[in-house]
Design a protein around this motif. Structure first.
Motif, short mmCIF file in Angstrom:
data_model
loop_
_atom_site.label_atom_id
_atom_site.label_comp_id
_atom_site.label_asym_id
_atom_site.label_seq_id
_atom_site.Cartn_x
_atom_site.Cartn_y
_atom_site.Cartn_z
N PRO A 232 68.08 37.73 74.32
CA PRO A 232 69.47 38.01 74.73
C PRO A 232 70.21 38.92 73.76
O PRO A 232 70.92 39.84 74.16
CB PRO A 232 70.10 36.61 74.79
N ALA A 233 70.03 38.67 72.45
CA ALA A 233 70.67 39.54 71.46
C ALA A 233 70.11 40.95 71.52
O ALA A 233 70.85 41.93 71.37
CB ALA A 233 70.48 38.95 70.05
N MET A 234 68.81 41.07 71.75
CA MET A 234 68.19 42.39 71.87
C MET A 234 68.77 43.16 73.05
O MET A 234 69.05 44.37 72.95
CB MET A 234 66.68 42.23 72.03
N ALA A 235 68.95 42.47 74.17
CA ALA A 235 69.53 43.13 75.35
C ALA A 235 70.95 43.60 75.07
O ALA A 235 71.34 44.72 75.43
CB ALA A 235 69.49 42.18 76.54
N LEU A 291 80.19 60.40 83.14
CA LEU A 291 79.81 59.68 81.93
C LEU A 291 79.76 58.17 82.18
O LEU A 291 78.83 57.48 81.72
CB LEU A 291 80.80 59.99 80.81
N LEU A 292 80.73 57.65 82.91
CA LEU A 292 80.74 56.23 83.25
C LEU A 292 79.51 55.84 84.06
O LEU A 292 78.85 54.83 83.78
CB LEU A 292 82.01 55.90 84.03
N LEU A 293 79.16 56.66 85.04
CA LEU A 293 77.99 56.36 85.88
C LEU A 293 76.70 56.44 85.07
O LEU A 293 75.79 55.63 85.28
CB LEU A 293 77.94 57.33 87.06
N ILE A 294 76.62 57.38 84.15
CA ILE A 294 75.42 57.50 83.32
C ILE A 294 75.24 56.26 82.45
O ILE A 294 74.14 55.70 82.34
CB ILE A 294 75.48 58.77 82.46
N THR A 295 76.31 55.82 81.80
CA THR A 295 76.20 54.64 80.94
C THR A 295 75.88 53.39 81.76
O THR A 295 75.08 52.56 81.31
CB THR A 295 77.51 54.42 80.17
N LEU A 296 76.45 53.28 82.94
CA LEU A 296 76.13 52.13 83.80
C LEU A 296 74.66 52.16 84.22
O LEU A 296 73.98 51.14 84.21
CB LEU A 296 77.03 52.13 85.04
N LEU A 297 74.17 53.35 84.57
CA LEU A 297 72.78 53.47 84.99
C LEU A 297 71.83 53.10 83.86
O LEU A 297 70.89 52.31 84.06
CB LEU A 297 72.52 54.90 85.46
N PHE A 298 72.06 53.64 82.68
CA PHE A 298 71.19 53.33 81.54
C PHE A 298 71.26 51.84 81.19
O PHE A 298 70.24 51.22 80.85
CB PHE A 298 71.58 54.17 80.33
N SER A 299 72.44 51.25 81.27
CA SER A 299 72.58 49.83 80.93
C SER A 299 71.84 48.96 81.94
O SER A 299 71.16 48.00 81.55
CB SER A 299 74.07 49.46 80.89
N LEU A 300 71.94 49.30 83.23
CA LEU A 300 71.24 48.52 84.25
C LEU A 300 69.73 48.63 84.10
O LEU A 300 69.01 47.63 84.21
CB LEU A 300 71.68 48.98 85.65
N VAL A 301 69.24 49.84 83.85
CA VAL A 301 67.80 50.02 83.66
C VAL A 301 67.32 49.25 82.45
O VAL A 301 66.28 48.58 82.48
CB VAL A 301 67.47 51.53 83.52
N GLN A 302 68.09 49.32 81.37
CA GLN A 302 67.70 48.61 80.17
C GLN A 302 67.67 47.10 80.39
O GLN A 302 66.75 46.40 79.93
CB GLN A 302 68.66 48.97 79.03
N MET A 303 68.66 46.56 81.11
CA MET A 303 68.70 45.12 81.38
C MET A 303 67.53 44.69 82.27
O MET A 303 66.94 43.63 82.06
CB MET A 303 70.04 44.76 82.01
N LYS A 304 67.17 45.52 83.23
CA LYS A 304 66.02 45.22 84.07
C LYS A 304 64.74 45.19 83.25
O LYS A 304 63.88 44.31 83.43
CB LYS A 304 65.90 46.25 85.19
N LEU A 305 64.60 46.16 82.35
CA LEU A 305 63.41 46.20 81.51
C LEU A 305 63.33 45.00 80.59
O LEU A 305 62.25 44.43 80.38
CB LEU A 305 63.39 47.49 80.69
N MET A 306 64.46 44.58 80.03
CA MET A 306 64.46 43.42 79.14
C MET A 306 64.08 42.15 79.90
O MET A 306 63.41 41.27 79.35
CB MET A 306 65.83 43.27 78.48
N LYS A 307 64.52 42.03 81.15
CA LYS A 307 64.17 40.85 81.93
C LYS A 307 62.68 40.84 82.30
O LYS A 307 62.09 39.78 82.47
CB LYS A 307 65.01 40.80 83.21
N ALA A 308 62.10 42.04 82.42
CA ALA A 308 60.71 42.13 82.81
C ALA A 308 59.76 41.83 81.65
O ALA A 308 58.59 41.55 81.86
CB ALA A 308 60.40 43.51 83.37
N ILE A 309 60.27 41.95 80.42
CA ILE A 309 59.41 41.72 79.24
C ILE A 309 59.13 40.23 79.07
O ILE A 309 60.04 39.43 79.13
CB ILE A 309 60.09 42.30 77.97
#
Length: 309
Positions: A232-235, A291-309
């Motif tokens: 959770p802290a890593m995410a 810029l808002l959409l880019i940060t949201l996209l990167f954050s969502l992708v990162q959260m999905k990847l963290m859940k998959a690990i």
């Protein structure tokens, strides 16, 4: 004396009264929570939500601040995506995020692991490591601008002592963005360290003691105990690092003003110049929405990847 026949009825009434009282308490708990949250919610709505919604609306307008806004649909978005400088700003900001995100997470975790040891003087070292964060961005930019100076900077001085050639860090397009990345990592990695340090101190020592008794090495304890419990802290740290990376502005503006050859020209600087020098509020707002959409996209992708690990 109370008869035996009257006891069940009395107990039933007592249970009903207790249930009613408990229900009243439970129904009042959300209200109390909202009351405690109301100051933050009011500030969030006033200074975050409403300005964001206003920016989205302005992005569809032609507006120079002095005149009345005029609805023009998607023309502002067509304008910025047809502007080579905006595309350069996106590419440069992505490069900055690439240079800073992984080192910020890895170094933040490494510092937290180091300072989590129960050694004498650790509290003092934590304070020293955290100190750069309280320094203003203008001071950080001026300080590191001097350190990266080709002729008199300490960075090149130490490079020459080990036999390397001096580097024009802030004048060479190939080295200017790495210089900003190094400055940013030094300035803000301590926030990641604090988050990881809090998460490490929340891990029970009994887990490590049990693994040690079973013969687990320090590396095995780190991989199979520490890292999974730090997920959770890593995410959180990764998401915050990416979002802050896309919002970079102060370091680039103070140290390089977007140069040389627009090699450090970032999205927020594009928004600033478009809005407050060219007074084109519509394209500036459209760039902010992108810029808002880019940060949201990167954050969502990162959260999905963290859940998959």
């Amino acid at each position: 004396m109370i008869s035996l026949a009257s006891q069940p009825a009395g107990r039933s009434r007592a249970r009903r009264a207790s249930a009613q009282e408990g229900g009243a308490v439970r129904s009042g708990m959300p209200l109390a929570a909202y009351l405690f949250l109301s100051p933050y919610l009011a500030l969030f709505i006033a200074f975050m939500l409403l300005p964001t919604l206003a920016a989205i609306g302005i992005s569809f307008m032609r507006w120079d601040i002095l005149g009345a806004p005029e609805f023009i649909g998607l023309d502002n978005y067509r304008q910025i995506f047809g502007d080579p400088l905006f595309l350069t700003a996106i590419r440069n900001t992505f490069y900055f995020v690439f240079l800073t995100a992984i080192p910020m997470v890895v170094l933040g975790l490494a510092l937290a692991m180091l300072l989590d040891q129960k050694l004498k003087g650790t509290a003092f070292v934590r304070t020293v490591v955290f100190l750069p964060y309280v320094v203003m961005v203008s001071t950080v930019g001026i300080l590191w601008g001097w350190l990266f100076d080709k002729g008199t900077g300490l960075v090149n001085y130490y490079l020459t002592t080990i036999g390397l050639e001096p580097v024009a860090w802030l004048k060479d397009p190939h080295w200017s963005m790495p210089a900003l990345a190094i400055t940013t990592i030094w300035w803000t990695v301590n926030t990641n360290m604090i988050i990881f340090l809090a998460a490490l101190q929340d891990i029970s020592e009994e887990l490590h003691d049990a693994a040690t008794l079973d013969g687990a090495s320090p590396w095995q304890r780190f991989v199979y105990i520490t890292l999974p419990l730090l997920r959770p802290a890593m995410a959180l740290v990764t998401a915050l690092t990416i979002i802050n990376g896309w919002r970079v502005f102060g370091q680039a503006y103070v140290m390089t003003q977007g140069g040389p050859e627009a090699s450090t020209f970032v999205i927020v600087q594009y928004i600033y110049l478009t809005a407050f020098q060219n007074f084109e509020m519509g394209p500036a707002a459209a760039a902010g929405v992108v810029l808002l959409l880019i940060t949201l996209l990167f954050s969502l992708v990162q959260m999905k990847l963290m859940k998959a690990i």
